[in-house]
Each structure stands twice: as structure tokens, then as C-alpha cells.
Design an enzyme around this catalytic site. Structure first.
Site, PDB file in Angstrom:
ATOM      1  N   LYS A 125      31.018   6.260  37.167  1.00  0.00           N
ATOM      2  CA  LYS A 125      30.723   6.863  35.867  1.00  0.00           C
ATOM      3  C   LYS A 125      31.298   8.275  35.731  1.00  0.00           C
ATOM      4  CE  LYS A 125      26.139   8.711  37.041  1.00  0.00           C
ATOM      5  NZ  LYS A 125      26.497  10.129  36.901  1.00  0.00           N
ATOM      6  N   THR A 126      31.314   9.050  36.827  1.00  0.00           N
ATOM      7  CA  THR A 126      31.866  10.409  36.735  1.00  0.00           C
ATOM      8  C   THR A 126      33.348  10.353  36.379  1.00  0.00           C
ATOM      9  OG1 THR A 126      30.273  11.200  38.387  1.00  0.00           O
ATOM     10  CG2 THR A 126      32.207  12.577  37.956  1.00  0.00           C
ATOM     11  N   ARG A 171      22.451   3.735  47.865  1.00  0.00           N
ATOM     12  CA  ARG A 171      23.211   4.863  48.424  1.00  0.00           C
ATOM     13  C   ARG A 171      24.065   4.393  49.609  1.00  0.00           C
ATOM     14  NH1 ARG A 171      23.389   7.095  44.241  1.00  0.00           N
ATOM     15  NH2 ARG A 171      22.390   5.168  43.580  1.00  0.00           N
ATOM     16  N   ASP A 206      25.400  13.044  30.600  1.00  0.00           N
ATOM     17  CA  ASP A 206      25.335  12.247  31.824  1.00  0.00           C
ATOM     18  C   ASP A 206      23.869  12.077  32.240  1.00  0.00           C
ATOM     19  OD1 ASP A 206      26.126  10.866  34.053  1.00  0.00           O
ATOM     20  OD2 ASP A 206      26.713  12.633  35.198  1.00  0.00           O
ATOM     21  N   GLU A 207      23.580  11.039  33.010  1.00  0.00           N
ATOM     22  CA  GLU A 207      22.227  10.775  33.530  1.00  0.00           C
ATOM     23  C   GLU A 207      21.181  10.798  32.405  1.00  0.00           C
ATOM     24  OE1 GLU A 207      22.040   9.749  36.431  1.00  0.00           O
ATOM     25  OE2 GLU A 207      23.490  10.743  37.729  1.00  0.00           O
ATOM     26  N   GLN A 242      17.800   3.565  37.421  1.00  0.00           N
ATOM     27  CA  GLN A 242      17.794   4.758  38.276  1.00  0.00           C
ATOM     28  C   GLN A 242      16.981   5.895  37.664  1.00  0.00           C
ATOM     29  OE1 GLN A 242      21.557   5.592  40.560  1.00  0.00           O
ATOM     30  NE2 GLN A 242      22.459   4.190  39.059  1.00  0.00           N
TER      31      GLN A 242
END
Length: 745
Positions: free
Chosen positions: A35-36, A607, A221-222, A252
């Protein structure tokens, strides 16, 4: 910049997300889906292909580290043109807005930002003004309630009006006093940065219109981690042009305890009916077994948006599952596995991470790491800027440029010791209250009196007034060096000549290096509203514990699962997967809490890049005594075909004679037997109409207290109280609907 360059090496869904530039866009980005990169390429596409001016774009994320990485990557693509972009965190963005426009609210642009410790100190002053005993009215608890009010945009008057019991009314009244003390100190706490910006936009449409016109394209973002104030800020900024792109993953969302509202992302399609939705489901981080296991867990949640993570890395080891005899066995197993991987497979220590639900679980792992001389670091522990000596020097600097800063004054007025005692400080507070003036102004009046104490006060007041003049216009490092010299703080530590004092001096030297780096990075940047010292203090206030984490250090990383968000490691150990620990007992009282715990487990599992190990113990020492543990329900939600219960996985593996025995033991503890009733863990299963046949003498298992026998039943339905004599912890009284009991017969 050519379009082909921007979208090169992106997959089809990522390209769609980059090119969807008009109107509202929701990018559902699964864990490890890049996504970044999509956000960076999208900004480059807006500027390089669509011709949007960089200053018309606002990109917001949640950590300074993430914002810095995004800014750096955009600059590599666009060059100097990218410097006009605002790529920032919510709080940093609001600080810049308030430094320019907070005067509309009748507040000073020279405000200081209070961290959690400053806020707690001020809250204790508010309790004292109400003559409330902090042993009864716990300051941290009341401050948490105030934070929740602010996260929901509830002002003191609204909190008082909405109080429904004495505790709420008392907390609301303390909230009102706390806000007055903040105003007197010309300070804002962390949540005020957001709330005051929202009030500014709501009360002054012309200010809002300015920023709406400036930022024609807003990227968040997020988004799943936004609270209601952030939600309202975003909605206001995008109201005029609707060019709003939010990126996030409901699976998340793990920060409800600090105000995050998952409904913000779940309701995005309702809020913006003409939204374009793009799903990023291809994972570039983990192997397929890891993704399948994590997805199997989170799929049990009801509040989510369906997506299927997949990867080209179909092969990969199964998820390792270790059953330890106790927490010591668990730690020994994990550390020996790390040593084995390092010795036989050439792994470096930074490849490994150990995740736990609460910080208290780190102790046995740290002891084992120290025993084998394995380097490690605690991620998310004490911040560098929370160390006492760092806060002392920064408090001197804060008071020098803002004499109204009462928290800074209380911290350093007698540090180093200068003979200004409690009697003097009480007199200062009384005078400040009577005259309605700042504590430092009251101290200045006390200094006019006669006597030895007044002489000491005059010396301190004169010192601070001189420092205020001397640091003006200086670079931060130069100003702090001056503070260390003029206050005698450095000399005091040098005279102590202890290892602890030398450690503190080393930290202060590191602070000066950090300040010099700040000046170098901000060379040529001038702001009308902030001096270089104020810019530096703002940055320090907004640094999170993860911003200083450097994963290039060759050390094993230890952290809570909350701290692991946004990180990745080749090998991950997710430990303590037992009922009452993970999911945490405090979050197991309702379905909402369990769903957040499940999302937290999903975050921890995803992760891992190559190998994921899950552990639980048969018994664990908690609250001073050993208790039998029940494996986490999350383990039951992972298909057995994805798990590998390895033979001789434990330090004292002689307890289990074979792999088969280990497998059958896990199956017994996580799957219903044919000959016994199994109680579902979900909240509300035992309602008024579904009460099981409870009776004295019945054997049950509690997720925290272990096995026991019911000795009395009081009341009916889900609210009945049970007295249970547990085998290890004695008699406990539990409420049926919260107990999460398993019937053993």
C-alpha cells in the site's frame, strides 16, 4: 514523468488504485500488499501525469517514520518539486495549522505541547483543586476518560451535561478544570491538537475554506485507525472537492482502546455513495501457509469486509505450534530455536522478532537472551525523550520560551537542588489561584519578599529570564548547551561521577547530536509562526516510540503485538496464546472486544515473512501462583492441516514421549470431546433463554483460573453468580455471562 515509469512493476489492482484520481476512492489494502508503494506512485501520478500542483496534495499517515519514508520515496520520483507536498501525520498537520490560525480561537500561537507525563502532572493539580484524593480518584484513569471524550469531540460542558452517575460527573468537572489549567499554561495536550483544529474549522468557515482550496487532493493512510475527530477533520477537508482517497484494512484495526473507530472505514461506502473501491489482495510479504492461517482466524469476525489474501509464494513451512510446560519452558524453547537458526542456517539476529500481548510477558525471554548473550532490543519501551534527564533539559528550554508553562516550572524549579522547597511552591500556587496569574508570575512576586528562601527564588527567576533572552534566535543544540551550562545541570552529573550519571550525560550528548541533525535537516526552512527551537520542541513532542526504532541493528526484537503494526520479520514468534492472555481477559467481555483481539492476532501473524511460530503453556505463573492455562480460541480457528506440532520442541520434552502424544494433547484441549458439553466462547451465548443446567458439583474450566468445581449457584440466567473452588487458586466468585466457562462434567 511518463505514465509507464510510474506504473511499472505494479500489479493490475495497484495500477487501478493509482489511476483512480477523481472523487472518493477506498483502497482496501491487505497486509503486505504494497500500500505504501501505491500511495507514493499515486502522488507521482497526480503530479507527473495529471499535472496537479504538489502544494495541492495532502498525504496523511500515522507515524513520523512512515511519513518520512513516504516523503523520501516521493522525492526520489519527483525531485525538488516534491518539497511543496504536505506528507505528514495527523498531529503534525494540525500543529502547523494551529501555529498559523489558533488565534481565531483566542489562544496563543506560542502554545507548548504537553506529553502524557505533563498531562498527568496537570491532572493531579486539577484533582487537588477539587480536593479529591488521587488514591481514590486514580489520575491515569480520569486522564484516560478525558482522552476518550476528546477523541469523540466531547467538550467539558457536554461531558458534564451528559454525566449519568457521580463518577462521570466528577470526572467531567475535573476535565473542565484540567482544560482551564492547560489554557493558563498556554499548552495543548496531544488530543487537543486534533480537537482544537476541528473546532477551528467548525467555528471559522473562512479558515476551513482556505485549506479546502489549498488541498484539492487528500490521501489518508491507515484509515481504519482514525477516531471520530480525525474522521470529522477528513470529511470537512474533502467536502468541497470530494477528491478523497483513503487506504486501510478493517482486519488491522487494533486501536479502539485509544479511540480508533472501525466504523469509519466500514461505513466509507455509505458516507460516499459514488466511491470507487479497489482491493489489494496480493501479498508480497508472507508465504501462503502463513496467510491462510491468519485469514482463517480473522474470518471468524463479523465486522469486516471480505477479501482473500494470496501470494506467488505457495510453498513454505507450516505454522509451527509449540506447547510448553510453563513460561520458562516457553522462553527456553524460543531462544534455543533462535540460536539453532543462527548457527545452522546463517540467520542474523535482526531476522527474529518475539511478539507478546502485554509487556509483562517479556521478562523470561529477556532472561534467556541475557543467559546466552544474545543481543536484543525492546521495541516500544521507554522513549528516548521520556528519560528524566532529557525531559529536564527540554523543560528548561520550554520554560525559557514560555514562562506560562506550569508543568515545566514544577519539573525544574528545584532541579538541580537550589533550596526552593514545598512551602514555597505551595505559597506560589496559592498566590497564583488568588490572583488568577501564571505560577511563574506568582513566583516572581514571592521573590520580592525578604529572607533566604526569597533570595534563592530571585536567583532562579533571574536565571530563567536571562535564559529566555539568551536562547532567542539560537539553534536548538546551541540553546540546550547553554541551558546545560547556565543551570549547572551538567556540572551536577559530572560531580556525581557514577555509572548512572555517566549514562545520563551520554544521553544528553545524544540529545545535542539529535538537535544538530534537526538543524541540518531543516536548514533554510523558515516559518513566520515558529522559531527553530519551537519547531524542534514540536517535533520532539510528536515522536512516537517506533519512530526511533532501527531494524538495521543486529538484535532480536521484542515487542507487544500492538507495537508490531507496520513491521515485518523473516521469523516471528507469537507467544502466550492462552485464554485470558491472548485474547486478553479485559477484552473478552463482549463480542466487540474479542473481534479486536482477533484482529490483533491477525496483525501479529501477518508480520512473519518466512516462518511463524505460535506458542502456549500448559501452566503459567500469574498473580503469584501457578494456574492451568487453556489454549487460545484463536488456535482452534486455524485449520490443523496448516499446523506443525514438532517432536522434541520443548526444553523439557521428556514430559511428552512422542509427537503423537503432543498432537493428541493439543487436540484434547482445543477440540470438543464427544462425551462432554463444550461451551462456545462467544459473548452472550448463555442468555436468559439458553441457561445451561448448572448445579453444584459440576466440573468446569475457567480461561484464567483453570479447572474447578461449582460449589454454589446464586440467581438465574446469564447474570447468575457462581462460586467455584478452583484446584490451584481456591474459591472464586464469577458472573456466568463473563466467565467463558468450559463444562467438563
Amino acid at each position: 514523468m511518463l505514465e509507464q515509469e510510474i506504473v511499472a512493476n505494479l500489479n493490475v489492482e495497484q495500477i487501478a488504485a493509482v489511476k483512480a484520481t477523481k472523487g472518493p476512492v477506498l483502497i482496501l489494502a491487505g497486509a503486505g500488499s504494497g500500500k505504501t508503494r501505491v500511495l507514493v506512485q499515486r502522488i507521482a501520478y497526480l503530479v507527473g501525469v495529471c499535472g496537479i500542483a504538489p502544494q495541492s496534495i495532502l498525504a496523511v499517515t500515522f507515524t513520523n517514520k512512515a511519513a518520512g519514508e513516504m516523503r523520501e520515496r516521493v522525492q526520489k520520483l519527483l525531485g525538488p518539486e516534491a518539497e511543496a507536498l504536505w506528507v505528514s501525520t495527523f498531529h503534525s498537520t494540525c500543529v502547523r495549522i494551529l501555529r498559523k490560525d489558533i488565534g481565531h480561537l483566542g489562544l496563543s500561537r506560542s502554545f507548548v505541547i504537553y506529553d502524557q507525563n505533563d498531562s498527568l502532572s496537570l491532572l493531579k493539580q486539577a484533582l487537588a483543586k477539587h480536593e479529591l484524593d488521587p488514591k481514590i480518584y486514580e489520575p491515569k484513569r480520569i486522564l484516560w476518560r478525558i482522552d476518550q471524550w476528546k477523541n469523540s469531540a466531547v467538550l467539558p460542558a457536554q461531558a458534564i451535561q451528559g454525566a449519568r452517575d457521580l463518577d462521570s460527573q466528577t470526572a467531567a468537572e475535573v476535565y473542565a478544570t484540567y482544560q482551564r489549567l492547560l489554557a493558563d499554561a498556554n499548552a495543548l495536550d496531544f488530543n487537543d491538537l486534533l480537537l482544537q483544529t476541528l473546532l477551528l474549522f467548525q467555528q471559522f468557515p473562512e479558515v476551513l475554506a482556505y485549506y479546502q482550496a489549498r488541498w484539492q487532493y487528500v490521501l489518508i493512510d491507515e484509515y481504519q485507525d482514525t477516531n471520530r475527530v480525525q474522521y470529522a477533520l477528513v470529511k470537512l477537508l474533502a467536502a468541497a472537492h470530494q477528491n478523497l482517497c483513503v487506504v486501510g484494512d478493517p482486519d488491522q484495526s487494533i486501536y479502539a482502546w485509544r479511540g480508533a473507530d472501525i466504523q469509519n472505514i466500514l461505513d466509507f461506502e455509505r458516507d460516499y455513495p459514488d466511491v470507487q473501491v479497489v482491493k489489494l489482495e496480493r501479498n508480497y510479504r508472507s508465504t501462503q501457509p502463513i496467510l491462510d492461517g491468519a485469514s482463517a482466524v480473522v474470518s471468524h469476525n463479523r465486522r469486516r469486509q471480505e477479501k482473500t489474501l494470496w501470494t506467488d509464494r505457495k510453498e513454505g513451512q507450516k505454522i509451527q505450534l509449540y506447547e510448553a510446560s510453563d513460561e520458562r519452558d516457553e522462553a527456553q524453547t524460543v531462544i534455543r530455536e533462535i540460536l539453532l537458526q543462527a548457527r545452522e542456517h546463517g540467520r542474523v539476529y535482526r531476522d527474529f522478532a518475539i511478539f507478546y500481548r502485554t509487556n509483562a510477558q517479556s521478562r523470561p525471554f529477556e532472561e534467556e537472551l541475557l543467559k546466552y548473550d544474545v543481543p536484543y532490543q525492546i521495541v516500544g519501551g521507554m522513549r528516548f525523550y521520556d528519560r528524566a534527564e532529557i525531559k529536564d533539559v527540554l523543560a528548561y528550554l520550554r520554560l525559557a520560551i514560555n514562562p506560562a508553562d506550569s508543568a515545566a516550572l514544577h519539573r525544574i524549579v528545584n532541579n538541580p537542588p537550589r533550596g526552593i522547597g514545598k512551602t514555597t511552591l505551595d505559597k506560589m500556587e496559592q498566590l497564583a489561584n488568588e490572583k488568577g496569574i501564571a505560577p511563574f508570575d506568582a513566583l516572581r512576586e514571592v521573590a520580592q519578599e525578604e529572607g533566604r528562601a526569597a533570595t534563592k527564588i530571585r536567583e532562579f527567576v533571574q536565571l530563567m529570564q536571562e535564559l529566555g533572552c539568551e536562547v532567542a534566535g539560537k539553534e536548538p543544540a546551541e540553546a540546550m548547551a547553554l541551558v546545560l551550562e547556565r543551570t549547572g545541570y551538567r556540572r551536577k552529573l559530572e560531580k556525581e561521577a557514577t555509572p548512572e550519571a555517566e549514562g545520563r550525560l551520554e544521553n544528553l550528548r545524544e540529545l545535542l547530536v539529535g538537535a544538530e541533525d534537526f538543524s541540518a535537516q531543516n536548514a533554510g526552512i523558515e516559518e513566520e509562526t515558529r522559531s527553530k527551537i519551537e519547531l524542534f520542541l514540536d517535533q520532539v513532542s510528536l515522536v512516537s516510540d517506533l519512530d526511533r526504532y532501527d531494524d538495521r541493528d543486529d538484535r532480536v526484537a521484542l515487542m507487544t503485538v500492538h507495537s508490531a503494526k507496520g513491521l515485518e520479520y523473516p521469523i516471528v514468534f507469537l507467544v502466550g496464546l492462552e485464554e485470558g492472555i491472548f485474547p486478553h481477559a479485559a477484552s473478552s467481555k463482549d463480542e466487540t472486544g474479542i473481534e479486536e483481539e482477533r484482529r490483533l492476532c491477525y496483525v501479529g501473524m501477518t508480520r512473519a515473512m518466512q516462518l511463524l511460530t505460535l506458542t502456549y503453556a500448559i501452566e503459567r505463573r500469574r498473580y503469584g501462583s501457578k494456574t492451568f492455562a487453556v489454549p487460545s480460541r484463536f488456535l482452534r480457528e486455524i485449520p490443523h492441516a496448516l499446523l506443525d506440532l514438532r517432536k522434541h520442541a520443548f526444553a523439557n520434552s521428556a514430559m511428552r514421549s512422542s509427537e503423537q502424544r503432543s498432537k493428541s494433547h493439543f487436540a484434547q484441549r482445543t477440540s470438543p470431546r464427544r462425551d462432554e458439553a463444550r461451551v462456545d466462547y462467544s459473548y452472550g451465548q448463555w442468555g436468559e433463554s439458553t441457561e445451561p443446567s448448572l448445579r453444584t458439583g459440576l466440573r468446569v474450566r475457567h480461561p484464567v483460573f483453570g479447572d474447578g468445581k461449582i460449589i454454589s449457584v446464586v440467581g438465574q440466567g446469564a447474570n447468575c453468580k457462581l462460586q467455584i473452588r478452583f484446584d490451584l487458586v481456591g474459591v472464586k466468585t464469577v458472573l456466568l455471562k463473563f466467565a467463558n466457562l468450559e463444562l467438563l462434567g
